[in-house]
Design a protein around this motif. Structure first.
Motif, mmCIF file in Angstrom:
data_model
loop_
_atom_site.group_PDB
_atom_site.id
_atom_site.type_symbol
_atom_site.label_atom_id
_atom_site.label_comp_id
_atom_site.label_asym_id
_atom_site.label_seq_id
_atom_site.Cartn_x
_atom_site.Cartn_y
_atom_site.Cartn_z
ATOM 1 N N UNK A 68 59.775 -61.332 -3.848
ATOM 2 C CA UNK A 68 58.629 -60.579 -4.616
ATOM 3 C C UNK A 68 58.864 -59.157 -4.482
ATOM 4 N N UNK A 69 58.336 -58.296 -5.104
ATOM 5 C CA UNK A 69 58.106 -57.063 -5.180
ATOM 6 C C UNK A 69 56.653 -56.875 -4.910
ATOM 7 N N UNK A 70 56.464 -55.734 -3.773
ATOM 8 C CA UNK A 70 55.309 -55.727 -3.116
ATOM 9 C C UNK A 70 54.955 -54.243 -3.082
ATOM 10 N N UNK A 71 53.622 -54.043 -3.078
ATOM 11 C CA UNK A 71 53.253 -52.411 -3.018
ATOM 12 C C UNK A 71 51.976 -52.531 -2.186
ATOM 13 N N UNK A 130 48.668 -44.683 -8.390
ATOM 14 C CA UNK A 130 49.467 -43.960 -8.283
ATOM 15 C C UNK A 130 50.929 -44.632 -8.616
ATOM 16 N N UNK A 131 52.033 -43.862 -9.048
ATOM 17 C CA UNK A 131 53.200 -44.327 -9.638
ATOM 18 C C UNK A 131 53.919 -44.148 -8.113
ATOM 19 N N UNK A 132 54.188 -45.042 -7.206
ATOM 20 C CA UNK A 132 55.086 -45.044 -6.191
ATOM 21 C C UNK A 132 55.881 -46.455 -6.215
#
Ligand code: 48F
Length: 300
Positions: free
Chosen positions: A182-185, A194-196
């Motif tokens: 998975x891709x996590x934030x 926000x674009x991070x």
């Protein structure tokens, strides 16, 4: 004539007061016993936290199973994956706390119901309960949630809160899609808009235990354009049928992607069932069994 100073007189009076008032004596004893002496400074506190967290994130960047969602089905799955299979299991939850949709019981009343068939799980995690009808038991949803989470952790599973799963990692082998993590934030970054750039967790299997939204299945279907995955949408209430089918339909969707709990109802178009938890608990246990069988067969 008294030769003591006022200060000495006051000290003596206080001492005699403490001697004769047992509650004050208790207080003075307590203060001595719980006298915290911190041996590190504020910078060292941060350094220790950075180091410990780094160890965890480094070790858990590659795992056996990622469970998305710390509701009853996800927590139960993590408990059995760790306990029965000794699998390196990571639960990711976007909220700050665990429990998902059951924390509020039925209409914010602190009660949820569990059928006899799932009581083995309730007993195993030592949650208290009372029998309320034939083959039906009442539990406190907060107690049940906390106890499954605590037992999952005791068995070696890790739970990270405030972490939002925003995408999956995939491969295509012999024309077939495979989910590989998975891709996590951080949730607040998502909420701020926000674009991070995110980070990733690589795994052999991912369980969508995100509840009514079936978020992971939904994004896999949309982004990878997989027609073989259905997303029919949950039906209206039919408690007994919903409970039965949610366990029956729990399982693998494509290689590396499994679904448990209410997400199963969303995927397969099953009826909802309200504050009955037997289906959620058994679905979590069932998905763990299926993953362990697939691992044994070398299918993961
Ligand atoms: O909704 P939830 O409790 O799912 P469940 O395990 O249980 C359903 C029952 O609570 C209840 C019922 C049936 O009528 O009894 O509805 O199927 O827990 C799902 C968890 O997943 C988290 C969400 O915050 C919740 O705690 N979640 C959802 N999407 C994401 C996520 C995401 N993208 N990333 C991380 N966590």
């Amino acid at each position: 004539m008294c030769t003591r100073s006022i200060k000495e007189c006051l000290t003596l009076q206080c001492k005699s007061l403490i001697k004769h008032d047992s509650s004050l004596i208790g207080l003075s004893v307590m203060r001595n016993n719980y006298d915290i002496k911190l041996k590190v400074n504020e910078g060292e506190i941060s350094r220790i936290i950075f180091n410990e967290a780094l160890k965890l994130f480094t070790e858990y960047s590659i795992v056996d199973v990622v469970v998305v969602g710390a509701g009853p089905s996800g927590l139960t799955a993590a408990y059995y994956l760790a306990k029965e299979g000794g699998l390196k299991t990571l639960v990711l939850e976007r909220n700050l706390g665990v429990g998902g949709g059951i924390r509020g019981g039925g209409m914010l009343l602190p009660v949820a119901l569990v059928e006899e068939e799932a009581m083995e799980i309730v007993r195993e995690v030592k949650c208290s309960y009372s029998r309320v009808a034939e083959s039906l038991y009442a539990v406190n949803p907060i107690e049940l949630t906390c106890k499954i989470a605590a037992e999952a952790i005791s068995q070696g599973a890790k739970i990270l809160t405030g972490v939002y799963v925003e995408d999956v990692i995939y491969r295509v082998e012999k024309g077939k899609h495979i989910i590989r993590g998975v891709v996590i934030q951080w949730t607040p970054i998502i909420e701020c808009g926000w674009h991070v750039d995110p980070l990733n967790i690589y795994s052999k299997a991912v369980i969508d235990a995100t509840g009514h939204e079936a978020e992971i299945v939904s994004l896999v279907k949309k982004k990878l354009k997989l027609n073989e995955i259905s997303l029919i949408g949950e039906k209206s209430m039919w408690a007994s049928e919903g409970e039965r089918l949610v366990v029956e339909k729990t399982g693998k969707l494509i290689s590396g992607l499994y679904v448990a709990g209410m997400a199963v109802a969303e995927v397969h178009g099953l009826p909802r069932m309200g504050p009955l938890l037997g289906g959620m608990l058994l679905s979590g246990k069932r998905v763990a069994e299926i993953i362990l069988e697939d691992l044994k067969r070398g299918e993961l």
